[in-house]
Design an enzyme around this catalytic site. Structure first.
Site, mmCIF file in Angstrom:
data_model
loop_
_atom_site.group_PDB
_atom_site.id
_atom_site.type_symbol
_atom_site.label_atom_id
_atom_site.label_comp_id
_atom_site.label_asym_id
_atom_site.label_seq_id
_atom_site.Cartn_x
_atom_site.Cartn_y
_atom_site.Cartn_z
ATOM 1 N N GLU A 26 0.843 -1.198 0.000
ATOM 2 C CA GLU A 26 0.000 0.000 0.000
ATOM 3 C C GLU A 26 0.880 1.251 0.000
ATOM 4 O OE1 GLU A 26 -2.835 0.040 3.227
ATOM 5 O OE2 GLU A 26 -3.820 1.834 2.463
ATOM 6 N N ASN A 173 -12.479 -1.101 -0.910
ATOM 7 C CA ASN A 173 -11.779 -1.707 0.227
ATOM 8 C C ASN A 173 -12.465 -1.267 1.517
ATOM 9 O OD1 ASN A 173 -9.321 -2.747 1.831
ATOM 10 N ND2 ASN A 173 -9.404 -0.588 2.434
ATOM 11 N N GLU A 174 -12.703 -2.193 2.392
ATOM 12 C CA GLU A 174 -13.279 -1.885 3.709
ATOM 13 C C GLU A 174 -14.397 -0.841 3.570
ATOM 14 O OE1 GLU A 174 -10.310 -1.313 6.808
ATOM 15 O OE2 GLU A 174 -9.621 -3.365 6.547
ATOM 16 N N TYR A 240 -6.742 -9.026 11.506
ATOM 17 C CA TYR A 240 -5.370 -8.867 11.987
ATOM 18 C C TYR A 240 -5.228 -9.499 13.363
ATOM 19 C CZ TYR A 240 -4.344 -5.536 8.248
ATOM 20 O OH TYR A 240 -4.128 -4.946 7.008
ATOM 21 N N GLU A 297 -6.270 -9.070 3.646
ATOM 22 C CA GLU A 297 -5.423 -8.399 4.644
ATOM 23 C C GLU A 297 -5.374 -9.275 5.879
ATOM 24 O OE1 GLU A 297 -6.018 -4.237 5.468
ATOM 25 O OE2 GLU A 297 -6.542 -3.831 3.369
HETATM 26 O O1 AHR Z 1 -3.038 -2.548 6.230
HETATM 27 C C1 AHR Z 1 -3.317 -1.346 6.866
HETATM 28 C C2 AHR Z 1 -4.778 -0.935 6.752
HETATM 29 O O2 AHR Z 1 -5.568 -1.835 7.468
HETATM 30 C C3 AHR Z 1 -5.390 -0.930 5.393
HETATM 31 O O3 AHR Z 1 -5.115 0.229 4.675
HETATM 32 C C4 AHR Z 1 -6.835 -1.062 5.669
HETATM 33 O O4 AHR Z 1 -7.547 -1.679 4.624
HETATM 34 C C5 AHR Z 1 -6.876 -1.842 6.962
HETATM 35 O O5 AHR Z 1 -7.730 -1.275 7.884
#
Ligand code: AHR
Length: 493
Positions: A26, A173-174, A240, A297
């Site tokens: 990114e 995205n998101e 995550y 992600e």
């Molecule tokens: O990877 C960092 C960020 O995490 C990304 O830009 C976003 O899509 C997610 O919230």
């Protein structure tokens, strides 16, 4: 503690798509600028502007697919700002990541050149949040149309005659968060509209990916599958591994105690629950598994290193990250029927990176080594694995070992095993059913003496793979001892 692991080598399940071993880069912090792109005039050795040391390192892990330009950045990115002569490109503010100047020197041509250099398929994420249907449609035309058209002609004027092969295209995205704070019903309709104009030109076949759920937002998956499944090839999921609290303190990448180690392992294993539950919803709308779950992600997310820009998401990478990577890749392998792609965040200098750079210096992280070891699973057939592994109770509240297995077209079987415990060895009896008695065993291990062990510019090889010898094999079975905090890959042929 003792464990029995059985792999059935003559019963093959889904093919493990190589795209599970995908990456994400990114416009964030020092990922693109400094980490990958230094420009042709840089004193750092480079190949057409891409730093050569990083390029070579990445070529060695066989990256199948690369997602770009974001992330949250994607929904603020206007691709036309990033083409044409570099010195004339618009300078803008990267509002989401640190408020720094984005000079647009790395744009569509540079990204697709990088993909060609890496032998990687591009996965472009289009802008739904602040872009238009026309803008998205024209981007695809610019990249992939062969004939005469305003966009294809513009591409040629900018120096690229042939269209590129772009397979993977994400529509936003998101969208539940930084991509527009939408409700799933609204996004599902927008998705249907935008994807209509994401055209397939010539013989370029697109794999269209709808923006999916945040972690355990099962309603998002339900609505998207119900309202838009026939219009998509993939639906994404973001998760995550964060030992602390996202807003109040995620925890340090380097300075952690046993409790934080344990919670990190538990949260890494949570990926399995998430995939199983999203998968069950997808199964009810798509029992033939045509729509892929795209975990585009994933990775560890800790507090930034002290003294670094909070918007740059720079964190160190220890043996703990390596074990998280091993466990997560095992989970993806084991869900290969539905998980068609995954992209670790992110490639260089950001979050759970493969490579760290500082000016002309570079080192490989423990996570890089796991990707190097696990590449043997790419496009191999998933094998059933049964793990009779206990939760010891006193020491931890999660299984000590975790694994997956696959068979390559030439018959070589690979078993990847992680010992998640910080202190105890794991004694494993591994039985490879269906193999003859005359087999050859080889292994590679990544482990460390201390839980905080990591690589640095001064000590770049502190955590590195070594030959694994702590096993006794007799025909198709072996007794192994996995040291604490380790990732092992065995090749049996
Ligand atoms: O990877 C960092 C960020 O995490 C990304 O830009 C976003 O899509 C997610 O919230």
């Amino acid at each position: 503690m003792k464990h029995n692991v059985t792999v059935t080598t003559d019963q093959q399940e889904a093919v493990i798509s190589r795209h599970i071993y995908g990456h994400f880069a990114e416009h964030l912090g020092r990922c693109i600028y400094e980490g990958l792109w230094v420009g042709e005039d840089s004193s750092i050795p480079n190949t057409n502007g891409i730093r050569t040391d990083v390029l070579k390192a990445l070529q060695n892990i066989n990256i199948p697919v690369l997602r770009w330009p974001g992330g949250c950045f994607a929904d603020e990115y206007h691709w036309k700002d990033g083409i044409g002569p570099r010195e004339e490109r618009k300078r803008m503010v990267n509002t989401h990541w640190g408020g720094v100047v984005e000079n647009n020197h790395f744009g569509t041509h540079e990204f697709l050149m990088l993909c060609e250099m890496l032998g990687t398929e591009p996965y472009i994420c289009g802008n739904v949040g602040s872009g238009s249907v026309q803008e998205m449609s024209e981007w695809v035309e610019y990249m992939t149309f062969d004939g005469e058209s305003p966009m294809a002609d513009w591409r040629r004027d900018n120096g690229r005659q042939e269209p590129w092969n772009v397979t993977y295209f994400g529509v936003g995205n998101e969208s539940w968060g930084c991509g527009g704070h939408m409700r799933p019903e609204f996004y599902a309709d927008l998705y249907r509209q935008y994807q209509t104009y994401v055209r397939e030109y010539n013989d370029n076949q697109l794999y269209k990916i709808a923006g999916g759920a945040n972690v355990d937002d099962y309603r998002w998956t339900e609505v998207l599958m119900r309202e838009a499944a026939p219009f998509m090839d993939g639906l994404s999921l973001h998760y995550y591994t964060i030992p602390g609290d996202f807003f109040k303190g995620k925890g340090s990448a380097l300075d952690f105690n046993k409790a934080e180690w344990d919670i990190t392992m538990e949260r890494a294993l949570h990926m399995d629950t998430l995939i199983s539950r999203h998968r069950a919803i997808m199964d009810s709308y798509d029992p033939e598994e045509k729509v892929g779950l795209i975990v585009d992600e994933w990775g560890t997310w800790f507090d930034v290193e002290p003294g670094t820009n909070p918007g740059f998401l720079y964190q160190q990478n220890t043996i703990r990250d390596a074990v998280v990577a091993g466990v997560t890749l095992n989970i993806f392998n084991r869900h290969a029927g539905r998980v068609h792609m995954a992209n670790i965040a992110q490639m260089v200098n950001v979050l759970q990176a493969m490579v760290h750079t500082d000016e002309e210096k570079m080192f490989l992280t423990p996570t890089y080594h796991v990707f190097h070891m696990y590449q043997v699973h790419q496009d191999a057939a998933l094998l059933p694995i049964h793990m009779d592994t206990g939760i010891s109770g006193e020491n931890r509240a999660y299984p000590q070992i975790h694994g997956s297995a696959s068979k390559q077209a030439d018959g070589v079987v690979h078993v990847s095993l992680c010992n998640l415990d910080m202190e105890e060895d794991a004694d494993v009896t591994l039985d490879l059913r269906g193999l003859s008695d005359k087999v050859n065993w080889e292994g590679t291990i990544l482990s460390a003496e201390h839980k905080h062990d990591h690589n640095t510019f001064e000590d770049p090889e502190r955590v590195r793979p070594q030959a694994f010898q702590d096993f006794k094999a007799g025909g198709a079975a072996a007794e192994l001892r996995l040291p604490p905090m380790s990732v092992v890959v065995l090749a049996v042929s």
